[in-house]
Design a protein around this motif. Structure first.
Motif, PDB file in Angstrom:
ATOM      1  N   SER B 134      43.889  35.131  41.264  1.00 58.80           N
ATOM      2  CA  SER B 134      43.354  36.277  40.516  1.00 58.80           C
ATOM      3  C   SER B 134      42.154  35.791  39.719  1.00 58.80           C
ATOM      4  O   SER B 134      42.008  34.589  39.462  1.00 58.80           O
ATOM      5  N   ALA B 135      41.302  36.717  39.310  1.00 58.69           N
ATOM      6  CA  ALA B 135      40.130  36.345  38.511  1.00 58.69           C
ATOM      7  C   ALA B 135      40.593  35.803  37.162  1.00 58.69           C
ATOM      8  O   ALA B 135      39.965  34.907  36.597  1.00 58.69           O
ATOM      9  N   PHE B 136      41.719  36.335  36.666  1.00 61.53           N
ATOM     10  CA  PHE B 136      42.282  35.842  35.406  1.00 61.53           C
ATOM     11  C   PHE B 136      42.621  34.356  35.533  1.00 61.53           C
ATOM     12  O   PHE B 136      42.283  33.541  34.672  1.00 61.53           O
ATOM     13  N   ASN B 137      43.284  33.999  36.636  1.00 61.37           N
ATOM     14  CA  ASN B 137      43.657  32.602  36.849  1.00 61.37           C
ATOM     15  C   ASN B 137      42.413  31.735  37.057  1.00 61.37           C
ATOM     16  O   ASN B 137      42.351  30.603  36.577  1.00 61.37           O
ATOM     17  N   ALA B 138      41.426  32.265  37.770  1.00 62.48           N
ATOM     18  CA  ALA B 138      40.186  31.507  37.997  1.00 62.48           C
ATOM     19  C   ALA B 138      39.476  31.261  36.674  1.00 62.48           C
ATOM     20  O   ALA B 138      38.964  30.165  36.433  1.00 62.48           O
ATOM     21  N   GLU B 268      51.444  37.193  33.076  1.00 60.88           N
ATOM     22  CA  GLU B 268      51.382  37.461  34.514  1.00 60.88           C
ATOM     23  C   GLU B 268      50.095  36.882  35.080  1.00 60.88           C
ATOM     24  O   GLU B 268      49.023  37.098  34.511  1.00 60.88           O
ATOM     25  N   GLY B 269      50.212  36.190  36.212  1.00 62.30           N
ATOM     26  CA  GLY B 269      49.006  35.706  36.874  1.00 62.30           C
ATOM     27  C   GLY B 269      48.332  36.838  37.636  1.00 62.30           C
ATOM     28  O   GLY B 269      47.114  36.922  37.736  1.00 62.30           O
ATOM     29  N   TYR B 270      49.149  37.767  38.178  1.00 59.24           N
ATOM     30  CA  TYR B 270      48.618  38.904  38.929  1.00 59.24           C
ATOM     31  C   TYR B 270      49.594  40.097  38.897  1.00 59.24           C
ATOM     32  O   TYR B 270      49.252  41.165  38.457  1.00 59.24           O
ATOM     33  N   CYS B 271      50.815  39.917  39.373  1.00 65.70           N
ATOM     34  CA  CYS B 271      51.878  40.930  39.406  1.00 65.70           C
ATOM     35  C   CYS B 271      51.836  41.787  40.681  1.00 65.70           C
ATOM     36  O   CYS B 271      51.418  42.953  40.673  1.00 65.70           O
ATOM     37  N   MET B 280      54.376  52.457  47.314  1.00 64.03           N
ATOM     38  CA  MET B 280      55.542  53.316  47.553  1.00 64.03           C
ATOM     39  C   MET B 280      55.451  54.637  46.794  1.00 64.03           C
ATOM     40  O   MET B 280      56.410  55.411  46.782  1.00 64.03           O
ATOM     41  N   GLY B 281      54.320  54.885  46.138  1.00 65.10           N
ATOM     42  CA  GLY B 281      54.116  56.170  45.468  1.00 65.10           C
ATOM     43  C   GLY B 281      54.911  56.334  44.188  1.00 65.10           C
ATOM     44  O   GLY B 281      55.268  57.453  43.803  1.00 65.10           O
ATOM     45  N   VAL B 282      55.179  55.216  43.505  1.00 68.18           N
ATOM     46  CA  VAL B 282      55.912  55.282  42.242  1.00 68.18           C
ATOM     47  C   VAL B 282      54.915  55.087  41.101  1.00 68.18           C
ATOM     48  O   VAL B 282      54.161  54.106  41.112  1.00 68.18           O
ATOM     49  N   PRO B 283      54.872  56.003  40.112  1.00 71.76           N
ATOM     50  CA  PRO B 283      53.945  55.790  39.000  1.00 71.76           C
ATOM     51  C   PRO B 283      54.296  54.520  38.230  1.00 71.76           C
ATOM     52  O   PRO B 283      55.487  54.231  38.045  1.00 71.76           O
ATOM     53  N   VAL B 284      53.269  53.768  37.827  1.00 69.79           N
ATOM     54  CA  VAL B 284      53.548  52.508  37.142  1.00 69.79           C
ATOM     55  C   VAL B 284      53.061  52.536  35.697  1.00 69.79           C
ATOM     56  O   VAL B 284      52.035  53.138  35.381  1.00 69.79           O
ATOM     57  N   ILE B 285      53.841  51.869  34.846  1.00 67.84           N
ATOM     58  CA  ILE B 285      53.439  51.607  33.460  1.00 67.84           C
ATOM     59  C   ILE B 285      53.511  50.100  33.300  1.00 67.84           C
ATOM     60  O   ILE B 285      54.554  49.498  33.581  1.00 67.84           O
ATOM     61  N   ALA B 286      52.410  49.491  32.871  1.00 70.02           N
ATOM     62  CA  ALA B 286      52.410  48.026  32.781  1.00 70.02           C
ATOM     63  C   ALA B 286      51.761  47.557  31.492  1.00 70.02           C
ATOM     64  O   ALA B 286      50.782  48.141  31.023  1.00 70.02           O
ATOM     65  N   HIS B 287      52.333  46.506  30.941  1.00 74.78           N
ATOM     66  CA  HIS B 287      51.738  45.856  29.780  1.00 74.78           C
ATOM     67  C   HIS B 287      50.475  45.134  30.252  1.00 74.78           C
ATOM     68  O   HIS B 287      50.544  44.322  31.178  1.00 74.78           O
ATOM     69  N   GLY B 288      49.349  45.425  29.641  1.00 74.94           N
ATOM     70  CA  GLY B 288      48.069  44.896  30.146  1.00 74.94           C
ATOM     71  C   GLY B 288      47.795  43.460  29.750  1.00 74.94           C
ATOM     72  O   GLY B 288      46.956  43.205  28.891  1.00 74.94           O
ATOM     73  N   VAL B 289      48.517  42.530  30.370  1.00 82.86           N
ATOM     74  CA  VAL B 289      48.311  41.105  30.060  1.00 82.86           C
ATOM     75  C   VAL B 289      47.870  40.354  31.310  1.00 82.86           C
ATOM     76  O   VAL B 289      48.164  40.775  32.434  1.00 82.86           O
ATOM     77  N   GLY B 290      47.201  39.218  31.106  1.00 84.25           N
ATOM     78  CA  GLY B 290      46.852  38.317  32.203  1.00 84.25           C
ATOM     79  C   GLY B 290      46.148  39.014  33.341  1.00 84.25           C
ATOM     80  O   GLY B 290      45.135  39.696  33.155  1.00 84.25           O
ATOM     81  N   GLY B 291      46.730  38.884  34.552  1.00 87.91           N
ATOM     82  CA  GLY B 291      46.099  39.457  35.731  1.00 87.91           C
ATOM     83  C   GLY B 291      46.487  40.905  35.998  1.00 87.91           C
ATOM     84  O   GLY B 291      46.088  41.469  37.028  1.00 87.91           O
ATOM     85  N   VAL B 292      47.241  41.526  35.089  1.00 92.12           N
ATOM     86  CA  VAL B 292      47.701  42.912  35.319  1.00 92.12           C
ATOM     87  C   VAL B 292      46.545  43.914  35.438  1.00 92.12           C
ATOM     88  O   VAL B 292      46.530  44.720  36.372  1.00 92.12           O
TER      89      VAL B 292
END
Lengths: 148, 359
Positions: B134-138, B268-271, B280-292
């Motif tokens: 991921s660009a975060f890891n790079a 998260e490096g990427y997730c 799969m068409g499931v709405p996602v809620i994610a904590h915006g850290v790292g590669g997220v």
């Protein structure tokens, strides 16, 4: 604080909506922070974790039979089903309490067995540590040629 | 260069593990691009059901023409083999979980993570090419002076999800229930306790007909898993279902039953599960850290700085507001179109062409 929806920053309006809703929420935990499982996160190492886990187990050994936790679905049919569940719960309560009472007793016995085992292990380790110290002291008193 | 053998070195190999999955996917990319591919892991770290997919590390003997890729995320014997290996050495950096997360639960893993970070400069010096998933890891490697770090994002293949779901699991999750899903390793950096607490607020105050499904292996941190079980019990939540490691059919059942995918992870490096959920068409809620942010690419819901009570209210908003939900789903479809359009083979060939010959 940030809420990005579909790439758009909607923090201000969303925060207002969720705060209004969240303010009406009833609390979820009856445990104090030091008695909560989350206190384990501050353990310095796995040994301390195990010690604390063991202590916390006492708060979690009994099965809670205080309430009937049946989801209530909307509408008239939902209300009828809920009443039927409540009636069944009243009928089954006596037998259910007998079973959970037995399970709680088993849980207590298991916790006690773990306590006994832990104390026995601790005593054994202490005696071994003492013996090692004695042997090391004896060894240090010997001349190098006598150490073989 | 085509026809060369690509040796992939991993710290361990098990089905369901993200890096093992990446090594398998990269193996297919290599073969499609005309290379031969072999995966290695230390003999004691190969799951019994994966023995056919991976060779013991002791059998890895690359020649000067070969390419040796080290999947790096933790200290292992694979690193020693990489440092001594002939051929063109490529470091594929998956990020290293900060050791502090594991300190209360597993000293051995915490030590291996710390040593992996300490050894990283040496591994970077030994590598002829440096790739990050991921660009975060790079950017982390670039901050360490590895200016040549290139981004080769984790490979997403939809095929394993597009299968009939496990019927037993699917029927278990059916009914008029709201299913909130988390997929991923049960590891301390994922902060699953935050998700459990947010779910408790939601379950108690919004919908009693709701479940939290936690699908992922508990092998990497059993003590942490025990803590989560205790916490769910403490909150009197029998609707938190830990389904642990699931088969591909089981995973398909989880996604098809889910109304919302949530991750509260702190590192998260990427997730990759975010892409799976969006596919799969499931709405996602994610904590915006790292590669997220990179994985989401402007889709779904990303938050930062919310407490668990507010997060529960956010679940309610996303689940009950049809206009909001359809906007989220549309953004996710758009993101997935970009992912499907990616030409992994061409990216791989371009990166391989940049690898300096040995010496």
């Amino acid at each position: 604080m940030k809420i990005i929806i579909a790439g758009t920053d909607r923090t201000e309006e969303m925060l207002r909506a969720i705060e209004t809703r969240a303010r009406t929420f009833a609390p979820v935990s009856k445990y104090s922070p030091q008695d909560s499982a989350l206190a384990l996160r501050s353990a310095a190492n796995p040994d301390e974790f195990a010690e604390r886990f063991h202590a916390l187990l006492r708060h979690h050994r009994a099965i809670n039979t205080d309430s009937l936790d049946a989801p209530r679905r909307p509408g008239a049919i939902g209300a009828v089903i809920y009443m039927a569940k409540q009636l069944m719960w009243r009928l089954l309560r006596h037998q259910h309490h007998r079973v959970t009472g037995q399970q709680n007793a088993i849980n207590e016995l298991l916790t006690a067995a773990m306590d006994l085992h832990r104390d026995a292990t601790r005593r054994k380790i202490e005696s071994l540590e003492k013996r090692i110290s004695e042997l090391e002291a004896e060894l240090s008193r010997l001349r190098p040629e006598e150490r073989r | 260069m085509k026809g060369a053998l690509v040796h992939q070195l991993t710290a361990g190999f098990a089905r369901g593990d993200a890096i093992s999955h990446e090594a398998m996917a990269l193996g297919k990319v290599c073969r499609d691009a005309g290379f031969q591919s072999r995966i290695y892991a230390p003999a004691g770290r190969i799951a019994p059901d994966s023995a056919g997919d991976v060779c013991p590390l002791s059998e890895c003997r690359p020649s000067a023409e070969d390419i040796v890729i080290l999947h790096y995320s933790i200290e292992s014997k694979a690193t020693d083999v990489f440092l001594r290996a002939a051929g063109r050495r490529v470091l594929l950096y998956h990020n290293i979980t900060p050791a502090e997360f594991y300190e209360p639960y597993d000293s051995e893993v915490a030590g291996a993570l710390r040593r992996a970070r300490e050894a990283l400069p040496e591994v970077l010096r030994a590598a002829h090419a440096v790739w990050a998933d991921s660009a975060f890891n790079a950017s982390e490697l670039q901050a360490m002076g590895a200016a040549r770090a290139r981004v080769f994002p984790l490979i997403f293949s939809p095929e394993p999800l597009d299968i009939p779901p496990d019927p037993a699991l699917f029927s278990r999750f059916a009914g008029e229930w709201t299913n909130i899903l988390f997929v991923g390793r049960i590891a301390p950096n994922k902060r699953i306790e935050d998700l459990i607490e947010a779910f408790a607020w939601f379950h108690r105050n919004i919908s009693q007909s709701s479940r939290l499904i936690v699908a992922g292996s508990d092998r990497s941190a059993p003590a942490y898993f025990a803590m989560l079980r205790m916490y769910a019990l403490e909150l009197d939540l029998d609707s938190v279902l830990f389904v642990r490691f699931v088969s591909p059919e089981g995973l398909a059942a989880c996604y098809r039953s889910a109304h919302l995918f949530v991750t509260t992870s702190l590192h998260e490096g990427y997730c990759l599960p975010l892409l799976e959920a969006m596919h799969m068409g499931v709405p996602v809620i994610a904590h915006g850290v790292g590669g997220v942010p990179e994985a989401l690419g402007g889709a779904g819901v990303m938050y930062d700085g919310l407490d668990n009570r507010q997060l529960a209210a956010l679940f309610a908003e996303v689940l009950s507001n049809p206009e909001l939900r359809s906007r989220i789903l549309e953004s996710q479809r758009q993101r997935m179109r970009q992912i499907y359009a990616r030409s992994v083979g061409a990216e791989f060939l371009s990166l391989v062409s940049e690898i300096a010959p040995e010496g």
